[in-house]
Design a protein around this motif. Structure first.
Motif, mmCIF file in Angstrom:
data_model
loop_
_atom_site.group_PDB
_atom_site.id
_atom_site.type_symbol
_atom_site.label_atom_id
_atom_site.label_comp_id
_atom_site.label_asym_id
_atom_site.label_seq_id
_atom_site.Cartn_x
_atom_site.Cartn_y
_atom_site.Cartn_z
ATOM 1 N N ASP A 175 -106.021 -15.259 18.515
ATOM 2 C CA ASP A 175 -106.884 -14.092 18.299
ATOM 3 C C ASP A 175 -108.259 -14.248 18.968
ATOM 4 O OD1 ASP A 175 -107.192 -11.574 17.281
ATOM 5 O OD2 ASP A 175 -107.900 -12.226 15.310
ATOM 6 N N LEU A 176 -108.243 -14.675 20.208
ATOM 7 C CA LEU A 176 -109.486 -15.013 20.911
ATOM 8 C C LEU A 176 -110.165 -13.762 21.496
ATOM 9 C CD1 LEU A 176 -110.951 -17.722 21.677
ATOM 10 C CD2 LEU A 176 -109.935 -17.436 23.940
ATOM 11 N N SER A 177 -111.443 -13.639 21.191
ATOM 12 C CA SER A 177 -112.216 -12.515 21.738
ATOM 13 C C SER A 177 -113.434 -13.050 22.469
ATOM 14 C CB SER A 177 -112.683 -11.588 20.611
ATOM 15 O OG SER A 177 -111.562 -10.989 20.014
ATOM 16 N N VAL A 178 -113.738 -12.406 23.606
ATOM 17 C CA VAL A 178 -114.897 -12.797 24.410
ATOM 18 C C VAL A 178 -115.554 -11.526 24.951
ATOM 19 C CG1 VAL A 178 -115.683 -14.046 26.465
ATOM 20 C CG2 VAL A 178 -113.744 -14.929 25.164
ATOM 21 N N SER A 179 -116.879 -11.505 24.907
ATOM 22 C CA SER A 179 -117.595 -10.346 25.448
ATOM 23 C C SER A 179 -118.654 -10.789 26.446
ATOM 24 C CB SER A 179 -118.295 -9.579 24.317
ATOM 25 O OG SER A 179 -117.332 -9.032 23.446
ATOM 26 N N TYR A 180 -118.854 -9.937 27.460
ATOM 27 C CA TYR A 180 -120.024 -10.070 28.336
ATOM 28 C C TYR A 180 -120.943 -8.936 27.906
ATOM 29 C CZ TYR A 180 -116.853 -12.713 31.439
ATOM 30 O OH TYR A 180 -115.970 -13.616 31.983
ATOM 31 N N GLY A 186 -108.700 -10.324 21.291
ATOM 32 C CA GLY A 186 -107.709 -10.903 20.374
ATOM 33 C C GLY A 186 -106.492 -11.467 21.089
ATOM 34 N N VAL A 187 -106.735 -12.355 22.052
ATOM 35 C CA VAL A 187 -105.640 -12.962 22.817
ATOM 36 C C VAL A 187 -105.021 -14.131 22.041
ATOM 37 C CG1 VAL A 187 -105.176 -14.415 24.852
ATOM 38 C CG2 VAL A 187 -106.460 -12.281 25.104
ATOM 39 N N ALA A 209 -97.442 -19.383 33.453
ATOM 40 C CA ALA A 209 -98.209 -18.497 34.344
ATOM 41 C C ALA A 209 -98.887 -17.413 33.520
ATOM 42 C CB ALA A 209 -97.271 -17.864 35.362
ATOM 43 N N LEU A 210 -100.109 -17.090 33.931
ATOM 44 C CA LEU A 210 -100.842 -15.991 33.310
ATOM 45 C C LEU A 210 -100.968 -14.903 34.373
ATOM 46 C CD1 LEU A 210 -102.486 -15.136 30.784
ATOM 47 C CD2 LEU A 210 -104.477 -16.184 31.864
ATOM 48 N N LEU A 211 -100.323 -13.775 34.113
ATOM 49 C CA LEU A 211 -100.268 -12.697 35.099
ATOM 50 C C LEU A 211 -101.119 -11.529 34.649
ATOM 51 C CD1 LEU A 211 -96.359 -12.574 35.371
ATOM 52 C CD2 LEU A 211 -97.908 -14.093 36.607
ATOM 53 N N GLY A 212 -101.646 -10.803 35.610
ATOM 54 C CA GLY A 212 -102.412 -9.604 35.258
ATOM 55 C C GLY A 212 -103.202 -9.110 36.448
ATOM 56 N N ALA A 213 -103.546 -7.845 36.403
ATOM 57 C CA ALA A 213 -104.280 -7.216 37.503
ATOM 58 C C ALA A 213 -105.707 -7.761 37.586
ATOM 59 C CB ALA A 213 -104.310 -5.708 37.279
ATOM 60 N N GLY A 270 -108.771 -10.136 32.679
ATOM 61 C CA GLY A 270 -109.335 -11.125 31.764
ATOM 62 C C GLY A 270 -108.811 -12.535 31.968
ATOM 63 N N LYS A 271 -108.086 -12.777 33.059
ATOM 64 C CA LYS A 271 -107.462 -14.082 33.282
ATOM 65 C C LYS A 271 -108.498 -15.199 33.440
ATOM 66 C CE LYS A 271 -105.356 -12.643 37.038
ATOM 67 N NZ LYS A 271 -105.980 -11.310 37.163
ATOM 68 N N THR A 272 -109.451 -14.978 34.339
ATOM 69 C CA THR A 272 -110.475 -16.009 34.568
ATOM 70 C C THR A 272 -111.311 -16.217 33.308
ATOM 71 O OG1 THR A 272 -110.552 -15.568 36.931
ATOM 72 C CG2 THR A 272 -112.506 -16.582 35.981
ATOM 73 N N THR A 273 -111.621 -15.125 32.623
ATOM 74 C CA THR A 273 -112.398 -15.229 31.382
ATOM 75 C C THR A 273 -111.671 -16.127 30.381
ATOM 76 O OG1 THR A 273 -113.320 -13.025 31.737
ATOM 77 C CG2 THR A 273 -113.377 -13.871 29.479
ATOM 78 N N LEU A 274 -110.359 -15.972 30.282
ATOM 79 C CA LEU A 274 -109.596 -16.796 29.332
ATOM 80 C C LEU A 274 -109.689 -18.274 29.713
ATOM 81 C CD1 LEU A 274 -107.711 -17.174 26.944
ATOM 82 C CD2 LEU A 274 -105.778 -16.611 28.433
ATOM 83 N N LEU A 275 -109.493 -18.580 30.988
ATOM 84 C CA LEU A 275 -109.553 -19.987 31.413
ATOM 85 C C LEU A 275 -110.956 -20.566 31.176
ATOM 86 C CD1 LEU A 275 -106.717 -19.847 32.371
ATOM 87 C CD2 LEU A 275 -107.409 -20.665 34.608
#
Ligand code: ATP
Length: 244
Positions: free
Chosen positions: A11-16, A24-25, A36-40, A44-49
């Motif tokens: 349930d991970l949340s991050v804001s800029y 809520g990942v 693999a983490l896929l997405g356009a 939010g891929k880089t933010t998650l890493l």
């Protein structure tokens, strides 16, 4: 997924500021998996890493790594736990030699690792990346794009990763070299048993390397499955595979 869980994001949340980049990942990675983490773009891929590796502080949720909640922990402490992030845009030190770049990768373990260990790791890295051995005295900045990417990954390997976070390792590389870099991910697992969370623009190539994948869209996980399932998923095909 029944294996030995290495990391669980809950349930991970991050804001800029006002922009909520992760909403809520939740995802999990077993020991020894390549995921693999896929997405356009902008999903939010880089933010998650960056949040997993301690570069960004979450506004909510947990990151349980080897049984400990590391959410919000300083990046330096995270890397000491052998959770290693190789960021986008291969940031090698261009005015340092290949060998010095590799020594820097071991920096965080300088107190614990004896010199002998570091030398042993350099030997293993050279077995895995023979081109780096050939060019060990060359300055990082004079290497080709593909070689610099290998150096960036090899430097990450020097930190003895249990979990390696790879952000777009084949970005900007010619297709054949990109394929070599992705194959290295499998070699890394075979050689060191490294678990990998991989972001990759080339969805087909990344699913060929990965065991499983998650699809992230607008800061939320919208789909997950084995690589085979995702490669055959009509929505994934429509959204991502047409463009690779
Ligand atoms: P890409 O493939 O383009 O790198 P991504 O899936 O990695 O995309 P992120 O870079 O994590 O996506 O971005 C997620 C969201 O957060 C996007 O809406 C982006 O505009 C926003 N964002 C990212 N970095 C910042 C920042 N430093 N300041 C403000 N907003 C940001």
């Amino acid at each position: 997924m029944n294996g030995d869980k290495l990391m669980e994001v809950i349930d991970l949340s991050v804001s800029y500021g006002p922009i909520q980049a992760l909403k809520g990942v939740s995802l999990a990675i077993n020991k020894g998996e390549i995921v693999a983490l896929l997405g356009a773009n902008g999903a939010g891929k880089t933010t998650l890493l960056q949040t997993i590796s301690g570069l960004l502080k979450p506004t909510g949720g947990s990151i349980i790594y080897q049984g400990v909640n590391i959410a919000g922990m300083e990046a330096e402490k995270v890397v000491e736990k052998h959770l290693v992030h190789v960021p986008e845009h291969r940031q090698v030190f261009s005015t340092m030699t290949v060998l010095d770049n590799l020594y820097l990768g071991a920096y965080h373990h300088r107190k614990k690792s004896k010199m002998k260990n570091i030398e042993k790791n350099i030997g293993k890295v050279f077995d895995l990346f023979p081109i780096l051995k050939d060019r060990k005295n060359q300055l990082g900045g004079t290497m080709s794009g593909g070689q610099q990417q290998m150096l960036a990954i090899a430097r990450g390997v020097m930190a003895e990763p249990e979990l390696l976070l790879l952000d777009e390792p084949s970005l900007g590389l010619a297709p054949l070299i990109a394929k070599d870099v992705l194959e290295l991910v499998r070699n890394l697992r075979a050689e060191f048993g490294t678990t990998v969370l991989l972001i990759e623009q080339n969805v087909t190539a990344s699913l060929k390397v990965a065991d499983r994948g998650y699809v992230i869209s607008h800061g939320e996980i919208v789909k997950s499955g084995s690589s085979k399932e995702l490669l055959n998923d009509p929505e994934v095909k429509e959204a991502y595979l047409g463009h690779t």
